[in-house]
Design an enzyme around this catalytic site. Structure first.
Site, PDB file in Angstrom:
ATOM      1  N   SER A   1       0.789  -1.234   0.000  1.00  0.00           N
ATOM      2  CA  SER A   1       0.000   0.000   0.000  1.00  0.00           C
ATOM      3  C   SER A   1       0.821   1.285   0.000  1.00  0.00           C
ATOM      4  CB  SER A   1      -0.945  -0.006   1.199  1.00  0.00           C
ATOM      5  OG  SER A   1      -0.216  -0.130   2.394  1.00  0.00           O
TER       6      SER A   1
ATOM      7  N   LYS B   1     -12.259  -0.072   0.368  1.00  0.00           N
ATOM      8  CA  LYS B   1     -11.445   0.692  -0.601  1.00  0.00           C
ATOM      9  C   LYS B   1     -12.190   0.762  -1.936  1.00  0.00           C
ATOM     10  CE  LYS B   1      -7.351  -0.599   1.996  1.00  0.00           C
ATOM     11  NZ  LYS B   1      -7.356   0.485   2.964  1.00  0.00           N
TER      12      LYS B   1
ATOM     13  N   HIS C   1      -5.621  -3.682  -1.570  1.00  0.00           N
ATOM     14  CA  HIS C   1      -5.402  -2.654  -2.595  1.00  0.00           C
ATOM     15  C   HIS C   1      -5.403  -3.209  -4.014  1.00  0.00           C
ATOM     16  CE1 HIS C   1      -4.598   0.943  -0.178  1.00  0.00           C
ATOM     17  NE2 HIS C   1      -4.167   0.087   0.732  1.00  0.00           N
TER      18      HIS C   1
HETATM   19  N1  PMP Z   1      -4.968  -4.911   4.790  1.00  0.00           N
HETATM   20  C1  PMP Z   1      -4.317  -4.040   4.003  1.00  0.00           C
HETATM   21  C2  PMP Z   1      -3.239  -4.565   3.107  1.00  0.00           C
HETATM   22  C3  PMP Z   1      -4.669  -2.677   4.008  1.00  0.00           C
HETATM   23  O1  PMP Z   1      -4.022  -1.807   3.234  1.00  0.00           O
HETATM   24  C4  PMP Z   1      -5.704  -2.259   4.858  1.00  0.00           C
HETATM   25  C5  PMP Z   1      -6.190  -0.814   4.847  1.00  0.00           C
HETATM   26  N2  PMP Z   1      -5.490   0.112   5.519  1.00  0.00           N
HETATM   27  C6  PMP Z   1      -6.332  -3.189   5.672  1.00  0.00           C
HETATM   28  C7  PMP Z   1      -5.949  -4.512   5.603  1.00  0.00           C
HETATM   29  C8  PMP Z   1      -7.407  -2.788   6.630  1.00  0.00           C
HETATM   30  O2  PMP Z   1      -8.605  -2.698   5.960  1.00  0.00           O
HETATM   31  P1  PMP Z   1      -9.834  -1.905   6.614  1.00  0.00           P
HETATM   32  O3  PMP Z   1      -9.569  -0.454   6.381  1.00  0.00           O
HETATM   33  O4  PMP Z   1     -11.009  -2.435   5.879  1.00  0.00           O
HETATM   34  O5  PMP Z   1      -9.861  -2.258   8.050  1.00  0.00           O
END
Ligand code: PMP
Length: 396
Positions: A186, A244, A214
């Site tokens: 990310s 997302k 992502h």
């Molecule tokens: N896994 C990854 C790889 C992420 O980038 C994120 C988002 N920040 C999350 C999990 C967490 O997802 P959520 O925002 O739905 O809690």
């Protein structure tokens, strides 16, 4: 009366963060999180959301959410296993399985929570987990919660993964061994080397776990990183988020029926935390329908991302090695990075600075997230602001 020790702890640590430019200031939005946002009464071009396809403000999703609220109310009322499972939850899980081309899926309240749930439901202290050093915080916390031995491998270094997989499996020390990776990283936007990871996993009988937060909605014409590499039947856990590209909130695991059956009886956030609201579920179902019907939004996302990337690179910014719409502008020094982001903001672009501990020290960056909802005019305006501020700060 509050504890003196707590006061000293909080004051000294907060002070230190502020002095080092590591204190994250949160700007509340006075509008929806669309391509243009309003903060402090000012309209800004938004290059900071994960709303890749613009679905967070889509009228069809809003209608679906309103109808679900009318019919089912605003809350699910209980955890899934008591009586917090609405028919809508099951429909969402069916759609997710179809979207990911797996036998079944299970939905959680967030992507973060999903990693906490899924890893610890399967792995325990007799096991080992091979984890990419740049994996997301929720993966790291999920691994820790499982009490399995965590073996970090160098970022996307397949020789290191191979060596560590061999050592872990041949040591006889562990019962099960899992390899776990983000599908798309990310902060840099690079894609995991899934074909090689799967090959190593097959050789050493590793459990494969891909968090595609992502990649879903972005790669593989929207179906995600696993589909992008055509590896749907070779990955045990396909993790995703509904927050997302899907534009709502929630997380999920897609995989074999038996895996999902197990998670439904053993994963703690499913058993002990109230389920997703009817509005979240209905809006997510609508988003999945849109994604499965047409790749139009996905194509628009890539077109905008290419345009922004080429523009920033032509101006002379270091945009790293991203292979996806995630577009970092790497500045390095934390204080300078925050200043750059602040100046962009003053000129009309909201692009958040990302510094340690989210990224390693000395690699501060302003991260740009172009979406399908941006127009060419918005991107042109953003680029001219980048040029102005970049020159002013002698970054280009
Ligand atoms: N896994 C990854 C790889 C992420 O980038 C994120 C988002 N920040 C999350 C999990 C967490 O997802 P959520 O925002 O739905 O809690």
């Amino acid at each position: 009366m509050s504890s003196k020790k707590l006061n000293v702890f909080l004051q000294s640590n907060l002070q230190e963060l502020k002095e080092k430019g590591l204190y994250n200031v949160i700007d509340p939005l006075e509008s929806a999180n669309g391509a243009i946002i309003k903060i402090n009464g000012r309209a800004l071009i938004n290059l900071s959301s994960n709303n890749y396809l613009g679905l967070a403000t889509d009228a069809k999703l809003k209608n679906a959410a309103s109808e679900a609220i009318e019919k089912f109310g605003v809350g699910a009322g209980a955890v899934r296993t008591i009586n917090g499972t609405l028919q809508l939850h099951l429909l969402l899980e069916e759609k997710l399985a179809k979207f990911k081309n797996t036998e079944a899926a299970i939905a959680y309240q967030s992507g973060f929570n999903c990693n906490m749930a899924a890893i610890s439901a399967v792995m325990d202290k007799n096991d080992a987990i091979l984890s990419d050093e740049l994996n997301h915080a929720s993966i790291i916390d999920g691994c820790r919660l499982s009490k399995a031995k965590i073996i970090r491998y160098n970022h996307s270094d397949m020789n290191d993964l191979h060596a560590k997989a061999k050592e872990a499996t041949e040591s006889g020390q562990f019962n099960k061994v899992m390899v776990i990776t983000d599908g798309v990283f990310s902060m840099d936007g690079d894609i995991a080397k899934l074909p090689e990871i799967v090959e190593i996993a097959e050789k050493f009988d590793l459990i494969t776990y891909v968090d595609d937060a992502h990649g879903s909605g972005v790669l593989g014409k929207g179906a995600g990183t696993v589909k992008h590499f055509n590896l749907s039947d070779k990955v045990d856990f396909q993790i995703g988020t509904l927050s997302k590209a899907i534009g709502v909130v929630g997380g999920y695991v897609a995989g074999k029926q038996e895996l999902i059956d197990w998670l439904k009886v053993r994963s703690r956030p499913f058993l002990f935390s109230t389920s997703l609201t009817p509005a979240d579920v209905a809006a997510s179902i609508k988003a999945l329908d849109i994604l499965m019907e047409s790749s139009e939004l996905n194509e628009r996302l890539w077109k905008n991302a290419d345009y922004l990337k080429k523009g920033l690179a032509a101006l002379g910014f270091d945009i790293g090695e991203s292979e996806t719409p995630i577009t970092p502008c790497i500045i390095g020094d934390e204080v300078k990075t925050q200043k750059f982001s602040q100046r962009l903001n003053e000129e009309g672009v909201y692009a958040k600075s990302i510094v340690f501990p989210t990224v390693p020290k000395g690699t501060g960056r302003v991260r740009n997230m172009p979406t399908a909802a941006h127009t060419k005019e918005m991107l042109d305006q953003a680029l001219s602001i980048y040029e102005k501020v970049g020159k002013e700060m002698a970054l280009i």
